[in-house]
Design an enzyme around this catalytic site. Structure first.
Site, PDB file in Angstrom:
ATOM      1  N   GLU A 130     -14.115  63.663  66.734  1.00 53.15           N
ATOM      2  CA  GLU A 130     -13.372  62.919  67.755  1.00 53.15           C
ATOM      3  C   GLU A 130     -12.221  63.741  68.312  1.00 53.15           C
ATOM      4  OE1 GLU A 130     -14.483  58.457  66.061  1.00 53.15           O
ATOM      5  OE2 GLU A 130     -12.408  59.147  65.939  1.00 53.15           O
ATOM      6  N   LYS A 172      -5.413  51.807  73.073  1.00 52.83           N
ATOM      7  CA  LYS A 172      -6.433  51.308  73.999  1.00 52.83           C
ATOM      8  C   LYS A 172      -5.814  50.645  75.240  1.00 52.83           C
ATOM      9  CE  LYS A 172     -10.088  50.583  70.571  1.00 52.83           C
ATOM     10  NZ  LYS A 172     -11.162  49.634  70.173  1.00 52.83           N
ATOM     11  N   ASN A 196      -8.547  45.423  70.745  1.00 52.01           N
ATOM     12  CA  ASN A 196      -7.850  45.494  69.452  1.00 52.01           C
ATOM     13  C   ASN A 196      -6.822  46.619  69.391  1.00 52.01           C
ATOM     14  OD1 ASN A 196      -9.719  47.537  69.267  1.00 52.01           O
ATOM     15  ND2 ASN A 196     -10.491  46.982  67.246  1.00 52.01           N
ATOM     16  N   TYR A 226     -18.402  56.713  72.129  1.00 54.18           N
ATOM     17  CA  TYR A 226     -18.889  55.577  71.326  1.00 54.18           C
ATOM     18  C   TYR A 226     -20.416  55.580  71.178  1.00 54.18           C
ATOM     19  CZ  TYR A 226     -14.327  53.205  71.080  1.00 54.18           C
ATOM     20  OH  TYR A 226     -13.024  52.854  70.802  1.00 54.18           O
ATOM     21  N   HIS A 272      -7.751  52.559  68.255  1.00 55.24           N
ATOM     22  CA  HIS A 272      -8.911  53.096  67.548  1.00 55.24           C
ATOM     23  C   HIS A 272      -8.412  54.177  66.619  1.00 55.24           C
ATOM     24  CE1 HIS A 272     -12.710  55.076  66.644  1.00 55.24           C
ATOM     25  NE2 HIS A 272     -12.064  56.205  66.854  1.00 55.24           N
TER      26      HIS A 272
HETATM   27  P1  CMP Z   1     -13.109  50.845  67.470  1.00 57.65           P
HETATM   28  O1  CMP Z   1     -12.412  51.319  66.250  1.00 57.65           O
HETATM   29  O2  CMP Z   1     -12.615  51.424  68.756  1.00 57.65           O
HETATM   30  O3  CMP Z   1     -14.667  51.169  67.349  1.00 57.65           O
HETATM   31  C1  CMP Z   1     -15.637  50.419  68.053  1.00 57.65           C
HETATM   32  C2  CMP Z   1     -15.070  49.224  68.737  1.00 57.65           C
HETATM   33  O4  CMP Z   1     -15.996  48.255  69.150  1.00 57.65           O
HETATM   34  C3  CMP Z   1     -14.152  48.494  67.815  1.00 57.65           C
HETATM   35  O5  CMP Z   1     -12.991  49.252  67.577  1.00 57.65           O
HETATM   36  C4  CMP Z   1     -13.956  47.180  68.569  1.00 57.65           C
HETATM   37  O6  CMP Z   1     -12.882  47.227  69.483  1.00 57.65           O
HETATM   38  C5  CMP Z   1     -15.240  47.067  69.395  1.00 57.65           C
HETATM   39  N1  CMP Z   1     -16.007  45.873  69.052  1.00 57.65           N
HETATM   40  C6  CMP Z   1     -16.291  44.873  69.884  1.00 57.65           C
HETATM   41  N2  CMP Z   1     -16.996  43.926  69.275  1.00 57.65           N
HETATM   42  C7  CMP Z   1     -17.174  44.329  68.006  1.00 57.65           C
HETATM   43  C8  CMP Z   1     -17.824  43.774  66.863  1.00 57.65           C
HETATM   44  N3  CMP Z   1     -18.458  42.590  66.911  1.00 57.65           N
HETATM   45  N4  CMP Z   1     -17.801  44.488  65.721  1.00 57.65           N
HETATM   46  C9  CMP Z   1     -17.181  45.700  65.648  1.00 57.65           C
HETATM   47  N5  CMP Z   1     -16.540  46.288  66.702  1.00 57.65           N
HETATM   48  C10 CMP Z   1     -16.535  45.596  67.861  1.00 57.65           C
END
Ligand code: CMP
Length: 139
Positions: free
Chosen positions: A127, A10, A113, A50, A116
């Site tokens: 995906e 990311k 984070n 998403y 993904h």
């Molecule tokens: P990802 O695996 O990319 O899938 C959805 C993303 O939403 C997740 O990782 C997080 O980076 C983001 N996100 C932000 N806030 C939240 C939350 N409260 N709960 C879950 N995902 C979140």
């Protein structure tokens, strides 16, 4: 079984020059990149990718973070790749991520984070198709 999964390094991680360190962790754990490219996602791509989260309160912020700067999209191949990748990444929220996982090592917050990864075989296939053509997968 040998599986394929989809991974994104990311924007927060790419900005901090962590591409190599993160790919090294995948390779050390038996996940081989069979396709990879650096892209700057469009808003339409991020919203489409998403779409499953579009009713969630964090959707707007998620899209903004994903289009803020470039990402690296990859297809990883290996034994039990989907679950293996999820283990290597650690919990979505770095506060809950186990020692040694990518998110524990590098993530800044639940939104930023660092990585993904697909959560199941069906989503992995979807995906991968979202970002790659078959002829780009070099196993
Ligand atoms: P990802 O695996 O990319 O899938 C959805 C993303 O939403 C997740 O990782 C997080 O980076 C983001 N996100 C932000 N806030 C939240 C939350 N409260 N709960 C879950 N995902 C979140």
């Amino acid at each position: 079984a040998i599986e394929r999964t989809f991974s994104i390094i990311k924007p927060d991680a790419v900005r901090r020059n962590l591409i190599g360190k993160i790919i090294a962790i995948f390779e050390e754990n038996g996940l081989r990149p069979i396709a990879l490219k650096k892209i700057h996602m469009t808003r339409a791509q991020a919203e489409g990718f998403y779409a499953v989260h579009k009713e969630r309160p964090f959707f707007g912020e998620l899209v903004e973070q994903m289009i803020a700067s470039p990402v690296v999209v990859q297809v990883l191949e290996g034994e039990n790749a989907i679950l293996k990748n999820r283990e290597i990444m650690g919990a979505t929220n770095p506060a809950n991520a186990a020692e040694g996982t990518i998110r524990k090592l590098f993530a800044l917050s639940v939104g930023e984070n660092s990585v993904h990864g697909s959560d199941a075989p069906e989503t992995a296939a979807e995906e991968i198709r979202f970002f790659f053509n078959d002829d780009e997968l070099v196993g």
